[in-house]
Design a protein around this motif. Structure first.
Motif, short mmCIF file in Angstrom:
data_model
loop_
_atom_site.label_atom_id
_atom_site.label_comp_id
_atom_site.label_asym_id
_atom_site.label_seq_id
_atom_site.Cartn_x
_atom_site.Cartn_y
_atom_site.Cartn_z
N MET A 139 7.83 -14.89 3.95
CA MET A 139 8.23 -14.22 4.74
C MET A 139 8.82 -15.40 5.86
N THR A 140 8.14 -16.45 6.11
CA THR A 140 8.65 -17.36 7.27
C THR A 140 10.05 -17.96 6.89
N GLY A 141 10.53 -17.82 5.50
CA GLY A 141 11.77 -18.15 4.95
C GLY A 141 12.96 -17.24 5.17
N GLN A 142 12.63 -16.18 5.56
CA GLN A 142 13.68 -15.01 5.44
C GLN A 142 14.46 -15.32 6.86
N VAL A 143 15.78 -14.90 6.61
CA VAL A 143 16.67 -14.90 7.94
C VAL A 143 16.16 -14.06 8.87
N ALA A 144 15.57 -12.78 8.78
CA ALA A 144 14.88 -12.01 9.81
C ALA A 144 13.82 -12.69 10.82
N HIS A 145 13.17 -13.56 10.06
CA HIS A 145 12.13 -14.23 10.86
C HIS A 145 12.69 -15.24 11.84
N ALA A 146 13.78 -15.79 11.63
CA ALA A 146 14.35 -16.61 12.94
C ALA A 146 15.49 -15.93 13.57
N GLY A 147 15.73 -14.52 13.52
CA GLY A 147 16.48 -13.52 14.19
C GLY A 147 16.32 -14.05 15.58
N THR A 148 17.49 -14.68 16.51
CA THR A 148 17.38 -14.94 17.82
C THR A 148 16.47 -13.71 18.61
N ALA A 149 17.07 -12.54 18.69
CA ALA A 149 16.44 -11.34 19.47
C ALA A 149 15.09 -11.17 19.18
N GLU A 150 14.76 -10.86 17.82
CA GLU A 150 13.23 -10.41 17.57
C GLU A 150 12.35 -11.60 17.80
N ARG A 151 12.70 -12.89 17.69
CA ARG A 151 11.89 -14.08 17.61
C ARG A 151 11.44 -14.20 19.00
N ALA A 152 12.51 -14.16 19.90
CA ALA A 152 12.31 -14.07 21.35
C ALA A 152 11.09 -12.93 21.79
N ASP A 153 11.21 -11.71 21.34
CA ASP A 153 10.38 -10.60 21.64
C ASP A 153 9.25 -11.08 21.13
N ARG A 154 8.76 -11.45 19.76
CA ARG A 154 7.62 -11.86 19.68
C ARG A 154 7.12 -12.82 20.07
N MET A 155 7.85 -14.09 20.66
CA MET A 155 7.23 -15.11 21.39
C MET A 155 6.76 -14.61 22.96
N ALA A 156 7.48 -13.51 23.28
CA ALA A 156 7.31 -13.00 24.86
C ALA A 156 5.99 -12.50 24.66
N VAL A 157 5.69 -11.36 24.04
CA VAL A 157 4.37 -10.79 23.69
C VAL A 157 3.38 -11.78 23.19
N VAL A 158 3.51 -12.54 22.37
CA VAL A 158 2.21 -13.59 22.04
C VAL A 158 1.86 -14.45 23.28
N GLU A 159 2.86 -14.86 23.90
CA GLU A 159 2.70 -15.66 25.12
C GLU A 159 1.98 -14.78 26.31
N ALA A 160 2.53 -13.47 26.67
CA ALA A 160 1.94 -12.51 27.50
C ALA A 160 0.28 -12.34 27.50
N ARG A 161 -0.04 -12.11 26.18
CA ARG A 161 -1.27 -11.84 25.69
C ARG A 161 -2.13 -12.96 25.74
N ALA A 162 -1.70 -14.10 25.35
CA ALA A 162 -2.71 -15.17 25.82
C ALA A 162 -2.89 -15.74 27.05
N ARG A 163 -1.76 -15.46 27.89
CA ARG A 163 -1.89 -15.93 29.40
C ARG A 163 -2.67 -14.80 29.94
N ALA A 164 -2.66 -13.70 29.72
CA ALA A 164 -3.51 -12.57 30.13
C ALA A 164 -4.94 -12.97 30.03
N LEU A 165 -5.28 -13.15 28.74
CA LEU A 165 -6.54 -13.48 28.51
C LEU A 165 -7.10 -14.89 29.27
N GLY A 166 -6.30 -15.56 29.36
CA GLY A 166 -6.77 -16.77 30.52
C GLY A 166 -6.96 -16.41 31.57
N ARG A 167 -6.02 -15.44 32.27
CA ARG A 167 -6.23 -15.11 33.70
C ARG A 167 -7.50 -14.30 33.99
N PHE A 168 -7.72 -13.29 32.74
CA PHE A 168 -8.89 -12.55 32.86
C PHE A 168 -10.47 -13.14 32.76
#
Length: 253
Positions: free
Chosen positions: A215-244
């Motif tokens: 899966m990590t070798g597929q073109v869609a995995h590195a697609g700019t828009a989706e990757r940015a969205d994935r990273m945004a929600v991953v980071e938001a969750r981690a930082r929220a857990l830290g704040r709580f």
């Protein structure tokens, strides 16, 4: 009765052919007296193409479920995970000798550590391996260190989420893997990092297979828009857990 490490593997039809190699690497693991492993193989789907590749071993449980990606399959497998620890093993990867025992020793020695990772090598199609620069030294990883590194290095962690070994209680409390089309394991890693101390072992713990169907070798995995969205929600969750300030073990800051 022996204490158990549950090895969870999500598999879909294209990767089922690699289960034999994963099984061999698991059979070769040596554990301390009083410990055993049990392998939960969860198909991401309900085809008839995976079962023929599942080894015949009483220590293996094979389940199927509606397709939803590897994170969904792994989380479903938690329903049958009756051990104290969970080890992740992707269907196309292989454990290095001694990996389970080293992970187990790290968490058994220090109850404040919730998870462990280890060095991974790429297993290339020609059978050779390749390492990664910048691996940490063997030892504890303090809370927040993986997130800080990931955020400042183009969303790349200094430890590999495919090598995770986790306390089951902690994994369940975090809800398993994130509901993402990819990077669900990175999301789990950063959530763990935000809530508990970890451990890194510099000895090789995993051979991470590189092949045309991953899966990590597929073109869609590195697609700019989706990757940015994935990273945004991953980071938001981690930082929220830290704040709580939710933490493992309970009450620690």
């Amino acid at each position: 009765m022996n204490r158990r490490i549950i090895v969870i593997t999500a598999v879909h039809a294209p990767s089922a052919r690699f289960l034999a190699d994963a099984y061999r690497s698991l059979r070769e693991q040596e554990l301390p007296a009083g410990w055993e492993w049990h392998w939960l193989i969860q198909e991401d789907g309900t085809t008839d193409r995976v079962a023929p590749h599942v080894p015949d071993d009483d220590r293996i449980t094979f389940k199927q479920g509606r397709p939803g990606g590897p994170g969904v399959a792994r989380t479903l497998a938690l329903a049958h995970a009756d051990g104290e620890y969970i080890k992740i093993l992707d269907a196309d990867d292989q454990l290095a000798p001694g990996a389970l025992a080293r992970d187990l020793a790290a968490l058994e020695a220090d109850p404040s550590i919730g998870w462990a990772t280890s060095r991974a090598l790429d297993l290339l199609p020609d059978g050779t391996t390749a390492g990664f620069p910048g691996d940490p030294e063997t030892g504890p990883i303090e809370r927040g260190h993986v997130l800080d590194h990931w955020a400042s290095h183009d969303y790349r962690a200094q430890v590999h989420p495919a090598t995770l070994f986790v306390r089951r209680e902690l994994l369940v409390a975090l809800g398993g893997w994130m509901a993402l089309p990819a990077s669900e394991d990175t999301g789990l890693l950063l959530a763990l990092d935000s809530t508990s101390r970890g451990w890194f072992t510099s000895e090789v713990g995993l051979l991470y297979r590189k092949w045309e169907g991953q899966m990590t070798g597929q073109v869609a995995h590195a697609g700019t828009a989706e990757r940015a969205d994935r990273m945004a929600v991953v980071e938001a969750r981690a930082r929220a857990l830290g704040r709580f300030r939710w933490s493992y073990p309970a009450g620690q800051r």
